[in-house]
Scaffold this motif. Structure first.
Motif, short mmCIF file in Angstrom:
data_model
loop_
_atom_site.label_atom_id
_atom_site.label_comp_id
_atom_site.label_asym_id
_atom_site.label_seq_id
_atom_site.Cartn_x
_atom_site.Cartn_y
_atom_site.Cartn_z
N THR A 195 -6.85 5.25 2.21
CA THR A 195 -5.61 4.58 2.62
C THR A 195 -5.61 3.14 2.15
O THR A 195 -4.58 2.63 1.65
CB THR A 195 -5.45 4.65 4.15
OG1 THR A 195 -5.43 6.03 4.55
CG2 THR A 195 -4.16 3.98 4.59
N ALA A 196 -6.74 2.45 2.30
CA ALA A 196 -6.84 1.06 1.83
C ALA A 196 -6.75 0.99 0.31
O ALA A 196 -6.08 0.08 -0.24
CB ALA A 196 -8.15 0.45 2.31
N TRP A 197 -7.39 1.89 -0.37
CA TRP A 197 -7.34 1.90 -1.83
C TRP A 197 -5.92 2.13 -2.34
O TRP A 197 -5.47 1.47 -3.28
CB TRP A 197 -8.27 2.97 -2.39
CG TRP A 197 -9.71 2.60 -2.38
CD1 TRP A 197 -10.27 1.42 -1.96
CD2 TRP A 197 -10.80 3.42 -2.83
NE1 TRP A 197 -11.62 1.46 -2.11
CE2 TRP A 197 -12.00 2.66 -2.64
CE3 TRP A 197 -10.89 4.70 -3.34
CZ2 TRP A 197 -13.25 3.16 -2.96
CZ3 TRP A 197 -12.15 5.20 -3.67
CH2 TRP A 197 -13.31 4.45 -3.48
N ILE A 198 -5.22 3.07 -1.74
CA ILE A 198 -3.85 3.37 -2.18
C ILE A 198 -2.95 2.16 -1.98
O ILE A 198 -2.11 1.83 -2.84
CB ILE A 198 -3.31 4.61 -1.44
CG1 ILE A 198 -4.04 5.87 -1.92
CG2 ILE A 198 -1.81 4.76 -1.64
CD1 ILE A 198 -3.72 7.11 -1.13
N ALA A 199 -3.12 1.45 -0.86
CA ALA A 199 -2.34 0.24 -0.62
C ALA A 199 -2.64 -0.82 -1.68
O ALA A 199 -1.74 -1.56 -2.11
CB ALA A 199 -2.63 -0.31 0.77
N GLU A 200 -3.89 -0.89 -2.12
CA GLU A 200 -4.29 -1.87 -3.13
C GLU A 200 -3.82 -1.47 -4.53
O GLU A 200 -3.38 -2.32 -5.31
CB GLU A 200 -5.81 -2.02 -3.12
CG GLU A 200 -6.36 -3.01 -4.13
CD GLU A 200 -7.87 -3.10 -4.08
OE1 GLU A 200 -8.47 -3.62 -5.05
OE2 GLU A 200 -8.47 -2.66 -3.07
N LEU A 201 -3.90 -0.17 -4.83
CA LEU A 201 -3.57 0.30 -6.17
C LEU A 201 -2.07 0.37 -6.44
O LEU A 201 -1.64 0.32 -7.58
CB LEU A 201 -4.18 1.69 -6.39
CG LEU A 201 -5.71 1.74 -6.47
CD1 LEU A 201 -6.19 3.19 -6.40
CD2 LEU A 201 -6.21 1.08 -7.75
N GLY A 202 -1.28 0.48 -5.39
CA GLY A 202 0.15 0.66 -5.58
C GLY A 202 0.46 2.13 -5.81
O GLY A 202 -0.23 3.01 -5.30
N PRO A 203 1.52 2.45 -6.58
CA PRO A 203 1.91 3.86 -6.77
C PRO A 203 0.77 4.70 -7.33
O PRO A 203 0.14 4.33 -8.31
CB PRO A 203 3.08 3.76 -7.76
CG PRO A 203 3.61 2.37 -7.60
CD PRO A 203 2.42 1.52 -7.29
N VAL A 204 0.50 5.81 -6.67
CA VAL A 204 -0.49 6.77 -7.14
C VAL A 204 0.21 8.12 -7.30
O VAL A 204 1.40 8.25 -7.04
CB VAL A 204 -1.69 6.88 -6.16
CG1 VAL A 204 -2.43 5.55 -6.09
CG2 VAL A 204 -1.22 7.31 -4.77
N SER A 205 -0.52 9.13 -7.70
CA SER A 205 0.08 10.44 -7.93
C SER A 205 0.59 11.04 -6.63
O SER A 205 0.08 10.76 -5.55
CB SER A 205 -0.94 11.38 -8.57
OG SER A 205 -1.97 11.69 -7.64
N LEU B 85 -12.79 10.71 -4.67
CA LEU B 85 -13.00 10.66 -3.22
C LEU B 85 -12.06 11.60 -2.49
O LEU B 85 -12.46 12.27 -1.53
CB LEU B 85 -12.82 9.22 -2.73
CG LEU B 85 -13.15 8.96 -1.24
CD1 LEU B 85 -14.58 9.34 -0.93
CD2 LEU B 85 -12.88 7.50 -0.89
N THR B 86 -10.82 11.69 -2.95
CA THR B 86 -9.85 12.60 -2.34
C THR B 86 -10.30 14.06 -2.47
O THR B 86 -10.28 14.83 -1.51
CB THR B 86 -8.47 12.44 -2.99
OG1 THR B 86 -8.03 11.08 -2.85
CG2 THR B 86 -7.45 13.36 -2.36
#
Length: 331
Positions: A111-121, A79-80
């Motif tokens: 933004t919502a997905w990153i908050a749910e997934l925690g640390p991302v790249s 998606l990014t």
């Protein structure tokens, strides 16, 4: 990944629009639709998205369904990457004003997905934070693809939301920022610059400061009839944008930061025949190339610099100190 005309034919053969319009769209179908849209947008240099008759409807529906998908790293990465193409790539030409709404929705989902997934790249964090669809006036966006392990960096120049390289060449890949950004500085003396090039064909424009305006005029390109009219920009806004993008290095990976810092210090000294760049093998590996002596025949040398886990500025200082020492002791 299926790209280019193969992706176009696959989308048409599947009747992707009808599939996405079903009441229940599976995660697998949504993922595959995203891959086909990305494949048509990038296409190894030439976008085919504009040839897809259902492009706008499918893009709109695909984005509408994004918030229903379970968050995964792979899904967020896809998606990014596609959001950047909608915002500033060739897909922006196809979507027109719709791109603003779609990119805003994609950013909200990410933004919502990153908050749910925690640390991302670091790449995903930076790209989502920077994501926007420029509107009227002059804008530049530095865009990087997903590192695998190291990506290209493109300085995409946009006028009124239109990506210029994509508009003229019909391709997605703009030149890197270290080539493009220094050329954009406007002075009272007219100068013709190469704004971008594709397979040796150059897109040229003359830039000049006239009072409180910056004018872009006299476009030239060997292969394209899709040249642009003259543009006038507010000089203060233009200068702010060039200054902002020149000093914003948030997109860089560690080895590229080290390479930039070293080159900034080496470039003013013509006696030093050395340049640094980041390698394709690692985000943490920089390579300095030397040639000696000052006149031919030259001997070439290479120095590999490991940046992993270290402050790039400190690494650059250490490398430059070592070069200075070697230069002094060799005299």
């Amino acid at each position: 990944m299926i790209v280019g005309r193969r992706a176009l034919r696959a989308a048409e053969a599947l009747d992707l629009r009808s599939l996405l319009d079903q009441p229940d769209v599976t995660d697998r179908l949504w993922d595959e639709a995203g891959r086909l849209l990305y494949g048509m947008s990038r296409a190894h240099g030439y976008s085919k998205l504009h040839e897809y008759r259902d492009a706008i409807a499918v893009c709109r529906r695909w984005v509408e369904l994004a918030h229903l998908q379970p968050a995964t790293i792979d899904r967020a990465t896809a998606l990014t990457a596609l959001a950047d193409e909608f915002a500033t790539g060739h897909a922006a030409l196809v979507l027109g004003d719709l791109r603003v709404e779609l990119v805003a929705t994609m950013k909200d989902v990410l933004t919502a997905w990153i908050a749910e997934l925690g640390p991302v790249s670091a790449w995903m964090t930076q790209r989502v934070a920077a994501l926007d669809a420029p509107g009227s006036g002059f804008a530049v966006r530095v865009v990087t693809s997903e590192p695998n392990p190291v990506s290209m960096a493109e300085a995409r120049v946009l006028i009124d939301g239109v990506p210029i390289a994509a508009r003229v060449f019909g391709c997605f890949e703009a030149d890197p920022p270290e080539w493009v950004l220094p050329r954009l500085v406007a002075t009272a003396e007219p100068k013709e610059i190469v704004l971008d090039e594709n397979d040796g064909d150059e897109l040229r424009v003359t830039i000049v400061r006239e009072g409180d305006e910056v004018v872009w005029r006299d476009w030239r390109c060997q292969i394209s009839a899709r040249l642009l009219r003259d543009f006038r920009f507010d000089a203060a806004q233009y200068d702010r944008e060039v200054d902002r993008v020149t000093h914003d290095h948030s997109w860089e990976w560690p080895a590229r930061t080290v390479a930039r810092l070293i080159n900034e210090r080496l470039r003013p000294d013509p006696a030093i025949r050395a340049r640094c760049h980041s390698t394709w093998e690692s985000q943490d590996l920089a390579e300095i190339g030397f040639s000696y002596p000052d006149t031919p025949p030259y001997a070439a040398f290479r120095l590999m610099v490991d940046v992993a886990g270290r402050d790039p500025a400190e690494v650059a200082d250490e490398v430059l100190a070592g070069l200075t020492y070697r230069r002094l002791t060799s005299r």
